[in-house]
Design a protein around this motif. Structure first.
Motif, short mmCIF file in Angstrom:
data_model
loop_
_atom_site.label_atom_id
_atom_site.label_comp_id
_atom_site.label_asym_id
_atom_site.label_seq_id
_atom_site.Cartn_x
_atom_site.Cartn_y
_atom_site.Cartn_z
N LYS A 1 0.84 -1.19 0.00
CA LYS A 1 0.00 0.00 0.00
C LYS A 1 0.87 1.24 0.00
O LYS A 1 1.89 1.29 0.69
N MET A 2 0.46 2.21 -0.80
CA MET A 2 1.12 3.50 -0.83
C MET A 2 0.07 4.58 -0.61
O MET A 2 -1.00 4.53 -1.19
N THR A 3 0.39 5.52 0.25
CA THR A 3 -0.49 6.65 0.49
C THR A 3 0.20 7.89 -0.07
O THR A 3 1.39 8.08 0.13
N GLY A 4 -0.57 8.70 -0.81
CA GLY A 4 0.03 9.87 -1.42
C GLY A 4 -0.97 10.95 -1.73
O GLY A 4 -2.19 10.76 -1.62
N THR A 5 -0.45 12.09 -2.12
CA THR A 5 -1.25 13.26 -2.47
C THR A 5 -1.43 13.34 -3.98
O THR A 5 -0.46 13.21 -4.72
N VAL A 6 -2.67 13.56 -4.42
CA VAL A 6 -2.96 13.70 -5.85
C VAL A 6 -2.48 15.09 -6.29
O VAL A 6 -2.94 16.11 -5.76
N LEU A 7 -1.55 15.13 -7.24
CA LEU A 7 -1.01 16.38 -7.74
C LEU A 7 -1.72 16.85 -9.00
O LEU A 7 -1.84 18.05 -9.25
N GLU A 8 -2.19 15.88 -9.81
CA GLU A 8 -2.77 16.22 -11.11
C GLU A 8 -3.68 15.08 -11.55
O GLU A 8 -3.40 13.91 -11.26
N ILE A 9 -4.76 15.41 -12.25
CA ILE A 9 -5.65 14.39 -12.82
C ILE A 9 -5.89 14.76 -14.28
O ILE A 9 -6.38 15.85 -14.58
N THR A 10 -5.51 13.85 -15.19
CA THR A 10 -5.73 14.07 -16.63
C THR A 10 -5.94 12.74 -17.34
O THR A 10 -5.27 11.76 -17.06
N ASN A 11 -6.89 12.72 -18.25
CA ASN A 11 -7.13 11.57 -19.13
C ASN A 11 -7.16 10.23 -18.42
O ASN A 11 -6.54 9.26 -18.85
N GLY A 12 -7.87 10.14 -17.31
CA GLY A 12 -8.02 8.88 -16.61
C GLY A 12 -6.81 8.44 -15.80
O GLY A 12 -6.74 7.29 -15.38
N THR A 13 -5.86 9.33 -15.59
CA THR A 13 -4.70 9.00 -14.75
C THR A 13 -4.48 10.12 -13.73
O THR A 13 -4.92 11.25 -13.91
N MET A 14 -3.81 9.75 -12.66
CA MET A 14 -3.45 10.71 -11.62
C MET A 14 -1.94 10.71 -11.45
O MET A 14 -1.30 9.67 -11.58
N ILE A 15 -1.39 11.87 -11.15
CA ILE A 15 0.00 11.96 -10.72
C ILE A 15 -0.07 12.07 -9.20
O ILE A 15 -0.75 12.96 -8.67
N VAL A 16 0.60 11.16 -8.52
CA VAL A 16 0.52 11.08 -7.07
C VAL A 16 1.92 11.17 -6.48
O VAL A 16 2.85 10.52 -6.96
N GLU A 17 2.05 11.98 -5.43
CA GLU A 17 3.31 12.11 -4.70
C GLU A 17 3.18 11.34 -3.39
O GLU A 17 2.28 11.63 -2.59
N PRO A 18 4.03 10.33 -3.15
CA PRO A 18 3.94 9.57 -1.90
C PRO A 18 4.15 10.48 -0.69
O PRO A 18 4.92 11.44 -0.74
N LEU A 19 3.44 10.17 0.39
CA LEU A 19 3.61 10.93 1.62
C LEU A 19 4.98 10.65 2.23
O LEU A 19 5.59 9.60 1.96
N GLU A 20 5.44 11.57 3.04
CA GLU A 20 6.73 11.41 3.73
C GLU A 20 6.73 10.09 4.51
O GLU A 20 5.75 9.75 5.17
N GLY A 21 7.81 9.34 4.37
CA GLY A 21 7.95 8.07 5.07
C GLY A 21 7.50 6.85 4.29
O GLY A 21 7.73 5.72 4.72
N GLU A 22 6.84 7.03 3.16
CA GLU A 22 6.41 5.89 2.35
C GLU A 22 7.62 5.24 1.69
O GLU A 22 8.53 5.92 1.22
#
Length: 124
Positions: A42-63
């Protein structure tokens, strides 16, 4: 001398081919697939961008995934129908395969994606 060398090389080739065939047979076996399916991450992260059915996600600190990349491309096809993710949301991604070494990286075998904390909840 040449015969011995040819014999040694022949034995090495036979063992190498046998090893490759056995490994390939094991990777396609049911027990290997069950073992791989049982291992989930499991990875927890912040959604940075959503385009064309995909998300760019940045993992949270410590992941752990941060050791592979600071950004991941994740398809929303494994997303719950509700709530829809928004930029800034915290999501949890469950996956069961390797991380593809691209940039942004991709998680292999994504099984499930859920919103853990929504920015729209914070606005209320």
């Amino acid at each position: 001398m040449k015969r011995k060398l040819a014999l040694v090389i022949g034995v090495i080739v036979v063992f190498t081919i046998s090893g490759i065939m056995l490994f390939s047979a094991y990777r396609s076996s049911e027990s290997y697939r069950k073992k791989k399916a049982a291992e989930t991450y499991k990875m927890t992260g912040t959604v940075l961008e959503i385009t064309n059915g995909t998300m760019i996600v940045e993992p949270l600190e410590g992941e752990d995934e941060l050791s592979s990349s600071d950004k991941f491309v994740i398809s929303v096809e494994h997303m719950n129908a509700s709530p829809e993710p928004e930029v800034g949301d915290i999501i949890e991604v469950t996956y069961n395969d390797d991380i593809e070494e691209t940039y942004p990286a991709r998680l292999g075998g994504v099984i499930y994606i859920s919103v853990v904390d929504s920015v729209s909840d914070d606005k209320q």
